[in-house]
Enzyme design. Sequence first.
Site, PDB file in Angstrom:
ATOM      1  N   ASP A   1       0.852  -1.172   0.000  1.00  0.00           N
ATOM      2  CA  ASP A   1       0.000   0.000   0.000  1.00  0.00           C
ATOM      3  C   ASP A   1       0.902   1.240   0.000  1.00  0.00           C
ATOM      4  OD1 ASP A   1      -2.303   1.689   0.464  1.00  0.00           O
ATOM      5  OD2 ASP A   1      -1.697   1.768   2.572  1.00  0.00           O
TER       6      ASP A   1
ATOM      7  N   ASP B   1      -0.200   5.231   0.879  1.00  0.00           N
ATOM      8  CA  ASP B   1      -0.413   6.202   1.960  1.00  0.00           C
ATOM      9  C   ASP B   1      -0.504   5.513   3.314  1.00  0.00           C
ATOM     10  OD1 ASP B   1      -1.241   9.018   0.644  1.00  0.00           O
ATOM     11  OD2 ASP B   1      -1.961   7.364  -0.598  1.00  0.00           O
TER      12      ASP B   1
ATOM     13  N   ASP C   1      -1.976  -0.218   5.968  1.00  0.00           N
ATOM     14  CA  ASP C   1      -2.315   0.419   7.246  1.00  0.00           C
ATOM     15  C   ASP C   1      -3.808   0.556   7.481  1.00  0.00           C
ATOM     16  OD1 ASP C   1      -2.324   2.399   5.087  1.00  0.00           O
ATOM     17  OD2 ASP C   1      -2.872   3.816   6.670  1.00  0.00           O
TER      18      ASP C   1
END
Length: 265
Positions: free
Chosen positions: A35, A37, A212
């Site tokens: 991922d 961001d 996240d």
Amino acid sequence: MTDPRAPTSGAPAGNRPAGGPPPVPDLSRHALFLDFDGTLVDIAPRPDDIRIPEILPGLLTALDAAAGGAIALVSGRRLADLRGFLPEFRGVIVGSHGSETWPEDAAPAPGLRQPDAGPVRAALRALAATRAAYLFEEKPAGAVIHFRADPALDAEARAAAEAVVAAHPGFALQRAKMAYEIHPAGVSKDRAVARLMDRAPFRGRVPVFAGDDTTDEPALGWVRAREGISVHVGDRPDTAAAWRLDSPAALRDWLARAVSVEERG
Ligand SMILES: [Mg+2]
């Protein structure tokens, strides 16, 4: 202290909370799905304000070379944004949760319907116009309403976004950090990872996924079920991941150990 090079089979079992540092990937046999961001870069108040750490472009290039191209960024962001942030990156980029892929033929999704997003965008744009704290973001196949500037707007934004999805069949609601996204139903990061894992150079490798956000959880569970390395970045208590790292900086440091690159500053 967990041995960071402990074997994958040492993952915490079942639904127990994620353990400590994950084993360092062996890039001769692992495939990396990362991922962006909150995982590779710190989250900024506005999506356009993120800072690319100095180490990141070179680190991704080194990982790409070591993994024989078996590396993909898997993000909710627009593909064009990701390519703009990382113009040197030569691995696969999956944008908009799987709605877009670069190169285009890296992970075809035959039969995936892309319904007309115009009415969905119009509805979220109208919602954003009601309050200064809202931020509207257009996506190639949908749209996002951000409320990071006023987290108290969560319930209002959710109710409004749910109403939009209920009125527009073929779309699904995705909760993200301080945002609600509406995108075509059937689009998700785990499906994008599964499609890539069917194809060279990913096929036959053991998947590694790091993320996240709630949008990463299906992919983390998918990878964990296949005894890959699933890494939650942050402190979510209910993650499907087997391991955790505290921050994007810790994740970059962990990745750098797989290719012996050192972070400076
Ligand atoms: Mg993220």
